[in-house]
Design an enzyme around this catalytic site. Structure first.
Site, PDB file in Angstrom:
ATOM      1  N   ASP A  32       0.821  -1.221   0.000  1.00 37.80           N
ATOM      2  CA  ASP A  32       0.000   0.000   0.000  1.00 37.80           C
ATOM      3  C   ASP A  32       0.853   1.269   0.000  1.00 37.80           C
ATOM      4  O   ASP A  32       0.668   2.161   0.862  1.00 37.80           O
ATOM      5  CB  ASP A  32      -0.918   0.032   1.241  1.00 37.80           C
ATOM      6  CG  ASP A  32      -1.700  -1.261   1.433  1.00 37.80           C
ATOM      7  OD1 ASP A  32      -2.129  -1.857   0.433  1.00 37.80           O
ATOM      8  OD2 ASP A  32      -1.886  -1.666   2.605  1.00 37.80           O
ATOM      9  N   GLU A 239     -11.481  -0.139  -3.182  1.00 36.19           N
ATOM     10  CA  GLU A 239     -10.654   0.455  -2.115  1.00 36.19           C
ATOM     11  C   GLU A 239      -9.467   1.175  -2.756  1.00 36.19           C
ATOM     12  O   GLU A 239      -9.382   1.283  -3.975  1.00 36.19           O
ATOM     13  CB  GLU A 239     -10.148  -0.639  -1.154  1.00 36.19           C
ATOM     14  CG  GLU A 239      -9.252  -1.673  -1.803  1.00 36.19           C
ATOM     15  CD  GLU A 239      -8.917  -2.861  -0.889  1.00 36.19           C
ATOM     16  OE1 GLU A 239      -9.411  -2.952   0.234  1.00 36.19           O
ATOM     17  OE2 GLU A 239      -8.134  -3.727  -1.353  1.00 36.19           O
TER      18      GLU A 239
END
Ligand code: FUB
Length: 338
Positions: A32, A239
């Protein structure tokens, strides 16, 4: 601590698989990646994956992270420094478990680290921590950002100094439980024919620690100006929000989750609406895909992750590759496997 950086060339690992780029660090698992240029240096704010033994499930319980490290490098291709633990979950008074994808911003002479974590009731909220240096250590506020929820904050500061947070994630990220900014634990995932759930955004107050307006839905539209349905899962939002600006346009990018694409949509205002334009990154190895986009010295870069080092979906490694625009502002799709 330093480690070999990436080369954005074709690389084969020992299994003979081909990867567009190599992991930025190999001594810890990272995912991420939210990259930023601060003081002319690239700082990366990733999740720090560890194997804690929590079994894999559809809610992502196996992503059981407990701290953040900040990575930095002078330039893409240079040595990568791991600055060590920047924030530990035990130092976040309201947090219980699962420190997921962070982001960072600089304003008011302060570096802000934004992070999602489950509170003591098992509800994902978004917190903020501050530091005088980009690498931390960061000191967490005593409570989450009021009215924040779900996961994957991305903070974008526009040319006029206004700061916006984009956030949200469905399934394990709990966004499906929030309707009209109210939480209902009984609300399940959407059905194929339902309208897709939209990401969320809010204007940040000048102190960067609160929302100064209501949490709004981010309108994502298809090429015909229509909202997506859940069945459009190769294009609808799941997301990993990211916002960047290129030649005056706002580019909202995100992961489609269960179809593993990183897509983007463009608009004329930070509030949207954003119209779907295509895929930035085809599926990587591993279930999740999550990214950031920055400009450094006139080149644009995509930071992303895969599971090259471990082969396990919850033990990921961050990478970077160059990103190219076409004349019309569309982004050339990147294939991570060549
Ligand atoms: O790292 C945990 C979660 O996996 C992130 O919050 C999602 O974006 C996905 O990458």
């Amino acid at each position: 601590q330093t480690a070999d950086s990436t080369r954005t060339t074709v690389n084969a690992d020992t299994t003979g698989k081909h990867y567009l780029s190599q992991p930025l660090v190999r001594h810890i698992y990272t995912a991420d990646p939210s990259a930023h240029v601060f003081n002319g240096r690239i700082y990366i704010y990733p999740s720090h994956d560890t194997a804690t033994g929590v079994p894999e499930d559809d809610l992502g319980s196996h992503f059981d992270m407990k701290d953040f490290h900040v990575l930095s490098m002078d330039a893409v291709g240079g040595k990568v420094t791991d600055h060590g633990v920047a924030l530990d979950i035990k130092d976040i008074p309201w947090a219980d478990r699962q420190l997921w994808a962070p982001d960072a911003a600089f304003a008011n002479g302060t570096y802000y680290l934004y992070f999602p974590v489950k509170d003591k009731h098992g509800i994902f909220r978004i917190g903020v921590a501050t530091s005088h240096t980009p690498e931390g250590p960061f000191t967490a506020e005593r409570s989450p950002i009021p009215n924040s929820y779900s996961i994957d904050p991305c903070v974008f500061i526009d040319d006029d100094g206004k700061a916006y947070m984009y956030f949200g994630g469905i399934w394990g990220g709990q966004l499906q439980r929030w309707d009209d900014n109210r939480y209902d634990s009984a609300r399940g995932n959407r059905k194929a024919e339902d309208l897709a759930i939209q990401p969320r955004m809010a204007l940040l107050a000048p102190d960067m620690k609160r929302f100064s307006g209501p949490v709004l839905e981010v309108k994502l539209l298809d090429e015909n100006g229509q909202p997506f349905h859940e069945k459009d899962n190769s294009k609808r939002f799941f997301e990993a929000s990211w916002m960047h600006k290129y030649k005056g346009k706002y580019y909202f990018s995100y992961s489609t989750g269960d179809t593993h694409n990183l897509c983007y949509a463009t608009g004329d205002s930070p509030y949207g609406p954003f119209t779907y334009r295509g895929v930035i990154l085809s599926p990587v190895e591993g279930w999740t895909s999550h990214h950031s986009i920055i400009e450094k010295d006139g080149k644009w870069y995509l930071f992303y992750h895969d599971v090259q080092l471990s082969g396990k979906t919850w033990l990921r490694n961050v990478k970077v590759t160059e990103l190219h625009y076409n004349e019309d502002g569309t982004i050339q799709t990147i294939n991570p496997a060549i």
